[in-house]
Design a protein around this motif. Structure first.
Motif: not given
Ligand code: DAH
Length: 324
Positions: A284-286, A277-281, A172-177
């Protein structure tokens, strides 16, 4: 006399069933001491005025018998050939002797079926590394240093920061990054934990799912997993969400599927992607919302095929494997 011999010869030639029998008949009549040869020898004893007639008649007899034998010989030879062809005859249209072929391992088959179901819903299959770093495997997924999942009793570490991935969630992380939303991916693969008993293997398989877009709700999650359950376990299968906790989702759920004859069975974990998690990648979580889920491929294979000891899956016993 001559007529009688002719009749007898005719009869015996007719009755001869094979070359051997025919040869006996030939010897009986035409051999050195054969009946016809004897008649020839007696020619001297015949009074001279009848000798011509007698000689002619015996000669005719001899020729006739020889002709009959020759004819019969042809017939028998042809018969023999036919018989040989008959014995050599093969029906090339018969189905051949089947060689036993192998087939997909039950886990690989479920893996493929899962992929097919999600791909048909628009998900893309992606892969990630099996050797992970602790940031992708834990930190980015909001799993703090003190979390028990990080304990070295549970994971295979190469060093303080490098380990065999304990779940497929780091993908997930790798893809979002590496991408911008909207994202719809699944990521199947091997995962590793220090466990070994009837329900746990140190190497097993998970399938991770991630959907990120605007205004994604729990309703989307429940629909997606319900659709998956229906396609995987058959019409009439339903899912229910039970509140749970995962560091990387909020809210989090254990998801049960209803299987006829079994009742409710837990098959996966899921939830709405945690804002941390959104912030880490860098999302914007908003602005972005999403759901994620992770399920055990081996576990689904066991449920679907009624396997009670997970170790059967890795014994490579052909008798066990061929029964699925
Ligand atoms: N990573 C979890 C595990 O290995 C499974 C899981 C739970 C994955 C919830 C998720 C999720 O993506 O949202 O047990």
């Amino acid at each position: 006399m001559i007529e009688e011999i002719m009749k007898e010869a005719e009869e015996k030639i007719k009755r001869a069933k094979n070359l051997d029998e025919l040869n006996h008949v030939r010897v009986e009549f035409l051999g050195k001491k054969g009946k016809i040869s004897m008649l020839m020898k007696r020619i001297k004893e015949i009074p001279s005025e009848e000798r011509r007639k007698y000689g002619k008649a015996v000669n005719e007899l001899k020729n006739n018998v020889e002709d009959l034998i020759r004819e019969k010989l042809e017939t028998l030879k042809n018969l023999e050939k036919l018989r040989m062809y008959e014995s050599m005859w093969v029906d090339v249209s018969l189905p051949g002797a089947k060689r036993k072929t192998g087939h997909e391992h039950p886990v690989m088959r479920i893996w493929r079926e899962m992929e097919e179901i999600f791909v048909s819903m628009g998900y893309e299959v992606v892969e990630g590394p099996e050797i992970e770093d602790t940031w992708h495997n834990f930190d980015a997924l909001n799993t703090p240093e003190w979390h028990p999942a990080r304990d070295e009793h549970d994971s295979f570490y190469f060093s303080d920061t490098s380990l065999l991935r304990t779940h497929t969630s780091p993908v997930q992380i790798r893809i979002m990054l590496s991408r911008k939303p909207p994202i719809a991916i699944i990521s199947p693969g091997k995962v590793y934990r220090r466990d070994y008993d009837a329900t746990h293997l140190p190497v097993f398989h998970q399938l991770e799912g991630l959907y990120v877009d605007k205004r994604v709700t729990v309703g989307h999650l429940k629909f997606t997993l319900g659709e998956f359950a229906r396609r995987m376990f058959g019409e009439g299968s339903r899912v229910r969400l039970r509140p749970s906790f995962f560091p990387f989702t909020e809210p989090s759920f254990e998801v049960d599927v209803y299987l006829k004859g079994y009742g409710w069975l837990e098959i996966l974990g899921a939830g709405m992607v945690d804002p941390e998690v959104f912030k880490n990648v860098g999302y914007d979580p908003e602005e972005w919302t999403g759901f994620a889920f992770g399920m055990g491929v081996d576990r689904v294979a066991m449920l679907k095929y009624g396997i009670t000891d997970i170790r059967e899956l890795v014994k490579n016993d052909a008798r066990f494997l061929s029964s699925y």
